[in-house]
Design a protein around this motif. Structure first.
Motif, PDB file in Angstrom:
ATOM      1  N   TYR A 187      14.432  25.889  17.707  1.00  0.00           N
ATOM      2  CA  TYR A 187      13.266  25.456  16.949  1.00  0.00           C
ATOM      3  C   TYR A 187      12.316  26.652  16.835  1.00  0.00           C
ATOM      4  O   TYR A 187      12.292  27.526  17.700  1.00  0.00           O
ATOM      5  CB  TYR A 187      12.571  24.277  17.656  1.00  0.00           C
ATOM      6  N   PRO A 188      11.500  26.722  15.782  1.00  0.00           N
ATOM      7  CA  PRO A 188      10.631  27.890  15.592  1.00  0.00           C
ATOM      8  C   PRO A 188       9.263  27.801  16.288  1.00  0.00           C
ATOM      9  O   PRO A 188       8.600  28.823  16.453  1.00  0.00           O
ATOM     10  CB  PRO A 188      10.448  27.941  14.072  1.00  0.00           C
ATOM     11  N   GLU A 189       8.846  26.612  16.729  1.00  0.00           N
ATOM     12  CA  GLU A 189       7.468  26.425  17.223  1.00  0.00           C
ATOM     13  C   GLU A 189       7.344  26.670  18.733  1.00  0.00           C
ATOM     14  O   GLU A 189       6.715  25.909  19.455  1.00  0.00           O
ATOM     15  CB  GLU A 189       6.982  25.004  16.901  1.00  0.00           C
ATOM     16  N   THR A 190       7.932  27.745  19.238  1.00  0.00           N
ATOM     17  CA  THR A 190       7.925  27.994  20.679  1.00  0.00           C
ATOM     18  C   THR A 190       6.496  28.121  21.200  1.00  0.00           C
ATOM     19  O   THR A 190       5.649  28.750  20.583  1.00  0.00           O
ATOM     20  CB  THR A 190       8.736  29.251  21.046  1.00  0.00           C
ATOM     21  N   GLY A 191       6.264  27.466  22.318  1.00  0.00           N
ATOM     22  CA  GLY A 191       4.945  27.488  22.952  1.00  0.00           C
ATOM     23  C   GLY A 191       4.020  26.385  22.493  1.00  0.00           C
ATOM     24  O   GLY A 191       2.892  26.273  22.974  1.00  0.00           O
ATOM     25  N   ALA A 192       4.473  25.529  21.591  1.00  0.00           N
ATOM     26  CA  ALA A 192       3.589  24.516  21.009  1.00  0.00           C
ATOM     27  C   ALA A 192       3.241  23.376  21.967  1.00  0.00           C
ATOM     28  O   ALA A 192       2.349  22.591  21.661  1.00  0.00           O
ATOM     29  CB  ALA A 192       4.186  23.952  19.717  1.00  0.00           C
TER      30      ALA A 192
END
Length: 171
Positions: free
Chosen positions: A12-17
């Motif tokens: 997934y691209p939203e790492t740290g969300a």
């Protein structure tokens, strides 16, 4: 938080969300429960969280590349029962090391049946001396069988989150 060279990419691209507003397009989950009171409890529970006590206490811990959670730690959890269990790869996205909040989040890697991120933390409230366990996640199915599981998968997530928090609760 980009992938390191020579490591599998997050799914997934939203790492740290999990440490900010959760992204759209995922199921959002949050459970916060008091486990007791006192700064000493907070400190000991924080150490337990960082050494994977939540996962070990639920019986899903597989392995980790470091004895304590650190940015980039590769780890696996084992999901399911007996021969139906699968090994799900994850990697630590970040570690929380704040005066009143400690823990870590891991993100899913290729081969994990879900897509997303999960935070495991403990929080101390100096206003009333309370200590809380916190599980927060955003996820969506990554395989046909997790899509098929639908609402049952979400119920299971809620149940296991409660067990995570119970694993760091004092006896």
């Amino acid at each position: 938080m980009a992938d390191e060279p020579d490591t599998p990419p997050f799914t997934y691209p939203e790492t740290g969300a999990t440490d900010r507003e959760f992204p759209a397009g995922y199921h959002h989950f949050r459970l916060r429960r008091q486990i007791g009171t006192g700064r000493a409890l907070f400190e000991s529970a924080a150490q337990e969280v960082l050494t994977y006590r939540m996962q070990r206490g639920v019986g899903i811990f597989g392995s980790a590349s470091t004895p304590s959670a650190a940015h980039g730690t590769a780890l696996t959890v084992r999901l399911g029962i007996g021969p139906l269990a699968i090994t799900a790869p994850c990697r630590v996205v970040y570690v929380l090391d704040e005066p009143n909040r400690r823990g870590f989040a891991y993100g899913t890697l290729p081969g994990h049946p879900e897509i997303g991120e999960e935070l495991f933390a403990v929080e101390y409230d100096p206003a009333d001396d309370s200590v809380h366990g916190l599980i927060a996640a955003f996820s969506r199915p990554g395989t046909w069988y997790t899509r098929l599981g639908g609402p049952v998968t979400r119920l299971l997530q809620s149940y296991i989150a409660g067990k995570y928090i119970d694993a760091i609760r004092p006896a």
